[in-house]
Scaffold this motif. Structure first.
Motif, mmCIF file in Angstrom:
data_model
loop_
_atom_site.group_PDB
_atom_site.id
_atom_site.type_symbol
_atom_site.label_atom_id
_atom_site.label_comp_id
_atom_site.label_asym_id
_atom_site.label_seq_id
_atom_site.Cartn_x
_atom_site.Cartn_y
_atom_site.Cartn_z
ATOM 1 N N GLY A 68 0.755 -1.074 0.083
ATOM 2 C CA GLY A 68 0.024 -0.272 -0.126
ATOM 3 C C GLY A 68 0.708 1.293 -0.084
ATOM 4 O O GLY A 68 0.441 2.355 -0.479
ATOM 5 N N GLY A 69 1.991 1.255 0.621
ATOM 6 C CA GLY A 69 2.676 2.511 0.613
ATOM 7 C C GLY A 69 3.322 2.822 -0.865
ATOM 8 O O GLY A 69 3.809 3.907 -0.769
ATOM 9 N N CYS A 95 6.314 2.597 -7.516
ATOM 10 C CA CYS A 95 6.144 2.815 -6.341
ATOM 11 C C CYS A 95 6.573 4.251 -6.160
ATOM 12 O O CYS A 95 7.559 4.827 -6.558
ATOM 13 C CB CYS A 95 7.178 1.785 -5.521
ATOM 14 N N SER A 96 5.743 5.161 -5.384
ATOM 15 C CA SER A 96 6.162 6.400 -4.986
ATOM 16 C C SER A 96 7.502 6.435 -4.130
ATOM 17 O O SER A 96 7.470 5.414 -3.413
ATOM 18 C CB SER A 96 4.945 6.923 -4.172
ATOM 19 N N GLY A 97 8.334 7.476 -4.496
ATOM 20 C CA GLY A 97 9.628 7.639 -3.768
ATOM 21 C C GLY A 97 10.742 6.547 -4.484
ATOM 22 O O GLY A 97 11.971 6.710 -3.949
ATOM 23 N N LYS A 108 11.629 -0.119 0.855
ATOM 24 C CA LYS A 108 10.913 -0.021 1.950
ATOM 25 C C LYS A 108 9.848 0.984 1.856
ATOM 26 O O LYS A 108 10.524 1.978 1.781
ATOM 27 C CB LYS A 108 11.611 -0.012 3.215
ATOM 28 N N THR A 109 8.454 0.787 2.192
ATOM 29 C CA THR A 109 7.640 2.168 2.222
ATOM 30 C C THR A 109 7.067 2.190 3.460
ATOM 31 O O THR A 109 7.421 1.523 4.410
ATOM 32 C CB THR A 109 6.618 1.770 1.370
#
Length: 302
Positions: A68-69, A95-97, A108-109
């Protein structure tokens, strides 16, 4: 009659020459490893999307996928491209980031860990889109520290170019070989795949900006606008050098920047008025990016 005939022949020669040149430019920048007959769409092929938050598109639609991150939305440009093409398989690994490092290493989120994005690329993959590089350079992190109460100030430019060394330009140069290495890895994992590098849309307007709605001084607006142009040029050059296509989203995004009206803009401002993350594309922007990708796929490709 003879004179007119000669002129007509000259026009034909010029037109054919220009078409051939345009075809060559595309061939030079496309995946020559993609054999004729390998297509993505109409129930065949596997499409994999790789990228950062401009690909994942946090908060523009319903959140999908794990973890979800990563904040992937169901209306980001990969989902829109997939809905248009209708491939047999579709995987959105964005993925954001994410940075280029997260294409080969887990990320890792705040809510779970995203596997290395390249894990989604298999030998069966026939299309890959890649939107990456902004976080390697640190655009958003830097922009968040540039707010100023002075319309003409340029605190970020002054700091980042102190001593005659442009830190943003250096970061862009340092990111170039990382992008190139990722493209080579994609070719190695998916030799039949067409690869499209997706550039970043226009975020800042021509001119001085729209202070205080966007609380960035005129000097910094110009500095970051130029730097984003350099980033996109680097991405285009890497695509050309590593047998990939390039989807230009900045040109169609002009006039849709953060300073335009809410019913026009593709990228939201510091305080979004539409569903999107600050300084990120909204749903309209993601559609514009999808259209740019689909436009590239319509060009001649061997």
């Amino acid at each position: 009659m003879a004179k007119n005939s000669g002129g007509g022949c000259l026009v034909v020669v010029l037109v054919v020459g220009l078409l051939a040149f345009g075809y060559y430019k595309w061939q030079h920048g496309s995946s020559s490893a993609a054999p004729e007959g390998v297509e993505t769409g109409g129930g065949s092929g596997r499409y994999v999307a790789l990228g950062d938050s401009y690909t994942a598109s946090p908060h523009t639609g319903q959140q999908v996928g794990f973890p979800g991150g990563c904040l992937r939305s169901d209306d980001n440009y990969p989902h829109l491209v997939s809905a248009d093409l209708k491939p047999a398989e579709f995987a959105d690994a964005s993925c954001s980031g994410a940075t280029t490092a997260n294409l080969t290493a887990a990320q890792k989120t705040s809510n779970g860990t995203n596997p290395p994005q390249l894990d989604a690329v298999t030998a069966k993959t026939t299309l890959v889109t890649l939107g990456i590089g902004g976080n390697d350079v640190g655009f958003l992190q830097l922009a968040s520290s540039c707010a100023t109460a002075h319309r003409t100030a340029s605190p970020c430019k002054d700091r980042l170019t102190a001593g005659g060394h442009d830190q943003l330009a250096a970061q862009i140069d340092a990111t170039a070989p990382k992008v190139g290495a990722v493209l080579d890895k994609i070719h190695g994992k998916a030799p039949k795949a067409k690869i499209i590098v997706v550039g970043y849309p226009t975020v800042l307007p021509d001119g001085d900006g729209c202070w205080p709605v966007l609380p960035v001084g005129a000097g910094d607006v110009a500095y970051f606008r130029e730097a984003l142009g350099k980033l996109n040029k680097m991405l285009e050059d890497q695509a050309d050098a590593h047998r990939a296509g390039y989807a230009d989203t900045a040109t169609p995004g002009k006039g849709h920047d953060v300073c335009t009206a809410s019913d026009t803009r593709w990228v939201e401002g510091v305080i979004p008025s539409l569903h999107a993350a600050p300084l990120h594309p909204n749903a309209r922007g993601e559609q514009g990016m999808a259209d740019a990708v689909l436009g590239v796929l319509k060009l001649p490709w061997s």
